[in-house]
Design a protein around this motif. Structure first.
Motif, mmCIF file in Angstrom:
data_model
loop_
_atom_site.group_PDB
_atom_site.id
_atom_site.type_symbol
_atom_site.label_atom_id
_atom_site.label_comp_id
_atom_site.label_asym_id
_atom_site.label_seq_id
_atom_site.Cartn_x
_atom_site.Cartn_y
_atom_site.Cartn_z
ATOM 1 N N GLY A 145 0.804 -1.216 0.000
ATOM 2 C CA GLY A 145 0.000 0.000 0.000
ATOM 3 C C GLY A 145 0.833 1.260 0.000
ATOM 4 O O GLY A 145 0.444 2.283 0.584
ATOM 5 N N THR A 146 2.006 1.216 -0.650
ATOM 6 C CA THR A 146 2.880 2.386 -0.687
ATOM 7 C C THR A 146 2.171 3.544 -1.392
ATOM 8 O O THR A 146 1.548 3.369 -2.443
ATOM 9 N N ASP A 147 2.290 4.743 -0.818
ATOM 10 C CA ASP A 147 1.649 5.946 -1.368
ATOM 11 C C ASP A 147 0.146 5.730 -1.580
ATOM 12 O O ASP A 147 -0.436 6.117 -2.599
ATOM 13 N N LYS A 148 -0.463 5.126 -0.593
ATOM 14 C CA LYS A 148 -1.902 4.832 -0.663
ATOM 15 C C LYS A 148 -2.708 6.118 -0.826
ATOM 16 O O LYS A 148 -2.470 7.104 -0.130
ATOM 17 N N ARG A 149 -3.649 6.095 -1.736
ATOM 18 C CA ARG A 149 -4.523 7.241 -1.958
ATOM 19 C C ARG A 149 -5.911 6.915 -1.425
ATOM 20 O O ARG A 149 -6.463 5.843 -1.684
ATOM 21 N N VAL A 150 -6.470 7.838 -0.665
ATOM 22 C CA VAL A 150 -7.841 7.687 -0.158
ATOM 23 C C VAL A 150 -8.604 8.937 -0.563
ATOM 24 O O VAL A 150 -8.379 10.031 -0.027
ATOM 25 N N PHE A 151 -9.485 8.793 -1.549
ATOM 26 C CA PHE A 151 -10.218 9.939 -2.067
ATOM 27 C C PHE A 151 -11.429 10.239 -1.179
ATOM 28 O O PHE A 151 -12.043 9.335 -0.613
ATOM 29 N N PRO A 152 -11.779 11.506 -1.059
ATOM 30 C CA PRO A 152 -12.815 11.893 -0.085
ATOM 31 C C PRO A 152 -14.225 11.557 -0.542
ATOM 32 O O PRO A 152 -14.514 11.445 -1.734
#
Length: 583
Positions: free
Chosen positions: A180-187
């Motif tokens: 999960g490197t540089d995991k993005r979680v969009f709002p």
């Protein structure tokens, strides 16, 4: 001969990139250490397992990879606790191998018996005990996956006799670990829309940034430019957002300086950006928004009306096109001027003094920062060293620092330096060590020497627990057991074979630091500093300092701010008519 489970563990660690294990061999851990001896993994022999956990946490911080510490049963395990708490609260990717008494003896009040699966529950995201080699192989996978997924420390509890069992064929161990490197979680669209509306409705906005802005620096600056927002930061966010920042107004909280507090309270809307800043007394309770990848952090410190769950980069990228640009810079310019005025006042009244004896710690910290490599890594003891680091280590996008940001424990600097330096022997690693901190885990000087780690240990030796003294004064209490007779740490370091220097006169400091930093190997510099150099935050309730006289407050109030004043001065150039400003 069949492979035993201990060798299977070590092979699994090698497969997952582990280069070293920090710990002390012995007792129930012997099967594992025997397997390590036959592997390519380096064993870093610490003197206290507490240091092993600190070192593993530091290695994980600087590499982003899995780091491992290990301890034998009973006391070996309980020594891990302090460092594991720190590593867990910092979110480090750490696996702790906690060996245990023989499985058939558990529950019999056996010699050195503890219950590790209970002891480590609060300082880990995953903690399970192996009951057989086959089951142990499965939980080893789960433990590695959990910590690599960002759930903090994993503890793998293993009775010594289980380690000696024949390894089982468990396909699960062949799984590729998801990182999960540089995991993005969009709002969430609704949360994002509410924040956009709040920003557009507010005449003035301030951003307060923590470590969560590490990979979103440019996005934060773009947001600040669009809404003309001052940017303050926490201690953990300092290295990532302060440098070359035309919106900088300093730091809030116990280590604070500058106009951050005022900007946070006077803005129509304060946005907490990637921070779980713990000091609620320094936060407003009015119109507050919060952006954080961890939903559990929302509203934990103050009342938050506009929470947005997501990583900072993704959230700002999502909302920025929908935010109306603000044209009026009046609030931003006011805060930049106030920030510069406050810092100029500090320089005028309490700048680094190169003539004072005992040596002012501000002068020492300033010199160390100036002489350090441009990509130096600093490890910082809790206490007054936090203050000197917060105010005198100058961020530049290449330097970095490690501290006990969330756990706030003493004695972290040297053990963290061990882990950081072991991971990269070519990078300059410098400690800001208090004499209280270095003495608490003094034996780790032997670890530094044994492994010839080229750490540069700077001891701010004021023969006092300075932060504790300050706490007592703030509470109106008499000082008690904070001061002690002087100790020559240079002599102690020299006795274990470390090149060392003791500096008592300010005129000797610069040349000594240059010599120490240029030395090819471990060094300790014992700097005898002023025990009365204390620091208070710039904003407080007078009830907090009932133990001080007004004059005493003035002598400790500011404590210097280093090169940050240059940034504040340069930022005034962005203000129309700044040349006419007087301080």
């Amino acid at each position: 001969m069949a492979k035993d489970f201990a060798h299977q563990i070590v092979e699994t660690l090698e497969k997952n990139g582990v280069k070293r294990i920090y710990g002390i061999v012995g007792d129930s851990l012997n099967p594992v250490s025997d397997a390590v001896a036959e592997s390519n993994i380096e064993w870093i022999h610490v003197r206290n397992e507490e240091a092993a956990a600190f070192a593993a946490g530091a290695e994980s911080s600087v590499t982003g990879e899995l780091a491992v510490c290990a301890a034998s049963c009973g006391p070996g395990n309980t020594h891990l606790i302090q460092g594991l708490y720190d590593s867990h609260r910092n979110g480090n990717k750490v696996l702790a191998i906690a060996s245990h008494i023989p499985s058939q003896e558990i529950g019999s009040k056996f010699f050195q018996e503890t219950h590790p699966e209970k002891i480590f529950q609060e300082c880990s995201g995953y903690c399970e005990m192996a009951n057989s080699a086959a089951q142990g192989a499965r939980i080893l996978h789960h433990a590695i996956q959990s910590t690599m997924a960002g759930n903090g420390v994993s503890v793998f509890v293993m009775p010594g006799d289980i380690a000696s069992q024949d390894a089982a064929d468990v396909p699960l161990l062949e799984s590729t670990i998801a990182r999960g490197t540089d995991k993005r979680v969009f709002p969430d669209s609704g949360e994002a829309a509410a924040l956009v509306q709040a920003i557009n409705d507010a005449d003035t906005v301030t951003l307060f940034c923590g470590v969560g802005v590490k990979n979103a620096r440019e996005e934060v600056l773009q947001l600040a430019e669009k809404v003309k927002a001052p940017i303050g930061h926490s201690f953990g966010g300092k290295m990532h957002i302060q440098y070359d920042n035309p919106f900088d107004v300093g730091m809030n909280g116990l280590l604070g300086y500058g106009a951050c507090y005022d900007a946070s309270h006077e803005a129509d809307l304060l946005i907490l950006v990637g921070t779980d800043f713990p000091y609620n007394d320094w936060l407003p309770t009015g119109n507050v928004a919060q952006i954080d990848i961890k939903a559990e952090n929302m509203g934990r410190r103050t009342k938050v009306q506009y929470p947005v769950v997501g990583d900072v980069k993704s959230v700002i990228e999502n909302i920025l096109p929908h935010i109306e640009e603000k044209k009026d810079r009046t609030f931003l310019d006011k805060m930049l001027k106030e920030h510069a005025r406050l810092l100029e006042n500090v320089i005028d009244n309490y700048g680094p003094n190169d003539k004072a004896t005992p040596i002012h710690p501000e002068y020492a910290a300033n010199l160390i920062d100036e002489l350090a490599d441009e990509d130096a890594l600093f490890t910082v003891d809790t206490g007054m060293c936090n203050v000197w680091a917060a105010r005198y280590i100058t961020p530049n996008g290449k330097k970095d620092e490690l501290a006990s940001f969330r756990h706030g424990t003493m004695a972290n600097a040297v053990p963290q330096a061990i882990g950081a330096q072991a991971a990269d022997r070519d990078r300059q690693v410098i400690t800001f060590s208090g004499d209280g901190g270095v003495s608490m885990l003094l034996s780790e000087l032997i670890t530094v020497k044994q492994h010839e780690l080229p750490v540069k240990m700077m001891v701010f030796n004021n023969s006092s627990l300075g932060m504790v003294k300050l706490e007592m004064m703030v509470a109106g209490l008499k000082e008690f057991q904070t001061d002690h007779d002087g100790v020559n740490y240079a002599d102690i370091a020299s006795a274990v074979g470390i090149t060392s220097f003791r500096v008592e006169k300010p005129q000797d400091l610069e040349k000594t630091l240059k010599k120490a930093l240029a030395h090819d190997g471990p060094v300790l510099v014992d700097i005898v500093t002023d025990p009365d150099a204390l620091s208070l935050p710039p904003n407080f309730d007078w009830a907090m300092i009932k133990g001080f006289t007004e004059s005493a407050v003035k002598t400790v109030l500011d404590g210097g701010i280093g090169n940050m004043v240059e940034l504040a001065r340069s930022n005034l150039r962005n203000i129309k008519g700044a040349a006419a400003i007087e301080f």
